[in-house]
Design a protein around this motif. Structure first.
Motif, short mmCIF file in Angstrom:
data_model
loop_
_atom_site.label_atom_id
_atom_site.label_comp_id
_atom_site.label_asym_id
_atom_site.label_seq_id
_atom_site.Cartn_x
_atom_site.Cartn_y
_atom_site.Cartn_z
N TYR A 236 -5.58 0.57 -2.97
CA TYR A 236 -4.17 0.51 -2.57
C TYR A 236 -3.99 0.16 -1.09
O TYR A 236 -2.86 0.11 -0.61
CB TYR A 236 -3.48 1.84 -2.88
N PHE A 237 -5.11 -0.05 -0.37
CA PHE A 237 -4.99 -0.32 1.06
C PHE A 237 -4.18 -1.58 1.32
O PHE A 237 -3.25 -1.58 2.15
CB PHE A 237 -6.38 -0.44 1.69
N ALA A 238 -4.49 -2.67 0.63
CA ALA A 238 -3.80 -3.94 0.87
C ALA A 238 -2.32 -3.82 0.52
O ALA A 238 -1.46 -4.39 1.20
CB ALA A 238 -4.45 -5.06 0.07
N THR A 239 -2.01 -3.09 -0.54
CA THR A 239 -0.61 -2.92 -0.94
C THR A 239 0.16 -2.14 0.12
O THR A 239 1.29 -2.49 0.48
CB THR A 239 -0.52 -2.19 -2.29
N TYR A 240 -0.46 -1.07 0.64
CA TYR A 240 0.21 -0.28 1.67
C TYR A 240 0.46 -1.11 2.92
O TYR A 240 1.56 -1.09 3.49
CB TYR A 240 -0.63 0.96 2.01
N GLU A 241 -0.53 -1.88 3.33
CA GLU A 241 -0.37 -2.73 4.51
C GLU A 241 0.71 -3.78 4.29
O GLU A 241 1.53 -4.05 5.18
CB GLU A 241 -1.70 -3.40 4.85
N ALA A 242 0.73 -4.37 3.09
CA ALA A 242 1.75 -5.38 2.78
C ALA A 242 3.14 -4.76 2.76
O ALA A 242 4.12 -5.38 3.17
CB ALA A 242 1.44 -6.05 1.45
#
Length: 521
Positions: A236-242
């Protein structure tokens, strides 16, 4: 229920495009199911999945309605209302009462009030469930037959927000009413946990109820206090950053400049006058000139249900202000649009106050704002308005990947979310009616772009994938967008099983999206 009978019982009226309700347009399927293409010989349905916006709802809070009512009360005190204008105040108050009591006495609504589903919204999801059963009778008959000996799961997730949770509840209730043997198959998976990460020692993570997945279905609004992801290895890291990048974008001056463009055009004042001079005297409206007056959502209101058993008192925050004729007309359009999905709760006809030509103008203004804030935006925005939805897109592929690898535990995956996820998902999938960004120097308009909120994300908007398999194990997929057979992105045409077919070979479809098979769920 026989397929033909189901469609007859749950047919919906044609989409009310003439009302110009923008994303508040009540839902109707966009294709006659009798015209759906039959799957190729030898293929049987093995799985289906959807993501759906919540159904028709009330206003999210007592804001613009109370501000407009305050304006009306002042006009009444000054004897500055036309005969039609005198009828507006009681209709606004009726709408406020309906919103304050919305959901009272409705089984399944936990807390009555603003933001809940209306009866129209409940029906939208109940009917959507029945049409799903009717569209894939062989799949659900097999699931019922195997429920006791070889059960598969009907996985259901939602954003955690009440109207999405309730949409999931009414959808699945309807599903089980018509196919009760499916009840043991319903499964609410645990929410992703533990989040937030990286907090100070001793702070407990926020635990969400089973069935909630904010990273997939509320990704536009992930918050540090509940969702922060610091581990780069997290899925979920990329989703949170996006999500953080998107939330920064919607606060930028650049976006304000793009979305404020219509207000600077002469048409804004012209339409505002056309709407308001039918209701208020010119002298009263002239008080806005030079900032001499304004109205806000102040004051307290008490509303009691017809049976006298439920009372709510609401107090305005004073944060929503009407400082111009443009703002007043826009707030009136918002009431007009929301009332379209509350016809069971409010008898008032707000179309009397919003002529069709003006409604079309304000829908276009709202589309202009949504195009830049939620839709494709500009060619140099680098997909900031939709990249947080890539995880949701990948979740669709992940489910079919599992089938391809022999994991058939899931028979269906049902997701319930918001316009703020449906709109970017359509862009992330490259659907032709949704992904058409414009150069920043070319302002969005109805003349140069066919993006329309009423088509991209009406109330209860949905995308569905039906998956079929043959004896050789080949998987094919059909996409339904608002229940209309819809092509995947143009670069996937080579994955069609035949020229012009609505069925796509899954292996080719996955390759054209550049999808790398995800780890097993």
């Amino acid at each position: 229920m026989p397929l033909a009978l189901a469609f007859a019982l749950y047919a919906s009226p044609a989409l009310a495009q003439d009302g110009y309700y923008q994303t508040k347009t009540p839902y109707a399927p966009q294709q006659d199911p009798a015209t759906y293409a039959a799957p190729p010989a030898g293929f049987q349905p093995v799985f289906t999945q959807l993501v759906a916006r919540h159904g028709a709802r009330g206003l999210t809070g007592m804001k613009g309605d109370a501000a407009l009512y305050a304006m009306w009360r002042q006009a009444a005190a000054q004897d500055a209302l036309t005969p039609l204008g005198r009828e507006l105040g009681p209709d606004i108050l009726a709408l406020m009462q309906a919103n304050a009591l919305l959901g009272y006495g409705v089984a399944g609504i936990e807390q009555p009030g603003y933001g809940n589903l209306s009866q129209t919204g409940i029906a939208e999801h109940r009917q959507l469930a029945v049409r799903l059963l009717a569209r894939l009778p062989a799949l659900f008959a097999q699931l019922e037959q195997d429920a006791a000996t070889a059960p598969r799961q009907l996985v259901t997730i939602h954003s955690g927000v009440d109207r999405a949770r309730d949409s999931a509840r009414f959808f699945t209730q309807s599903l089980l009413e018509h196919a009760p043997a499916l009840a043991p198959l319903l499964y609410l998976p645990p929410a992703p946990a533990p989040y937030p990460q990286g907090r100070a020692s001793g702070v407990q993570p926020t635990l969400q109820p089973d069935g909630v997945n904010r990273f997939l279905l509320y990704a536009h609004k992930l918050a540090p206090q509940t969702d922060r992801v610091t581990d780069r290895a997290s899925p979920y890291f990329a989703t949170y950053e996006a999500s953080q990048a998107y939330q920064h974008y919607i606060r930028t001056k650049r976006l304000d400049t793009l979305t404020a463009a219509p207000a600077r055009q002469p048409a804004a004042a012209r339409h505002a006058r056309q709407v308001l001079e039918r209701l208020f005297t010119p002298a009263f409206l002239a008080q806005f000139d030079g900032g001499r007056t304004s109205y806000a959502d102040t004051g307290s209101y008490t509303f009691t249900s017809a049976d006298g058993k439920f009372t709510r008192t609401l107090t305005g925050s004073g944060k929503t202000a009407i400082r111009s004729v443009n703002a007043a007309a826009t707030k009136l359009y918002e009431l007009y649009a929301i009332a379209a999905g509350m016809r069971h709760e409010v008898a008032a006809d707000f179309s009397r106050y919003m002529p069709a030509d003006d409604a079309r103008y304000y829908a276009a203004v709202a589309d202009h704002e949504d195009f830049y804030q939620k839709g494709p935006s500009t060619t140099d925005s680098a997909g900031v308005t939709w990249r947080f939805a890539l995880a949701l897109r990948e979740d669709f592929f992940r489910e079919v990947d599992a089938l391809a690898s022999g994991d058939g535990r899931h028979a269906a995956k049902l997701r319930f979310t918001h316009a703020e996820m449906i709109i970017p998902l359509a862009s992330a999938m490259g659907l032709q009616q949704a992904l058409a960004p414009l150069p920043e120097a070319t302002p969005y308009s109805y003349a140069n772009n066919r993006w329309r909120g009423a088509q991209v994300s009406p109330l209860a908007a949905n995308l569905q994938w039906d998956v079929y398999r043959n004896a050789a194990g080949q998987l094919i997929v059909r996409l339904l967008y608002n229940e209309k057979e819809t092509p995947f992105q143009a670069s996937c045409d080579g994955a069609r099983i035949a020229p012009g077919s609505v069925f796509y070979d899954y292996t080719g479809l996955k390759a054209c999206y550049g999808h790398v098979a995800a780890p097993s769920r």
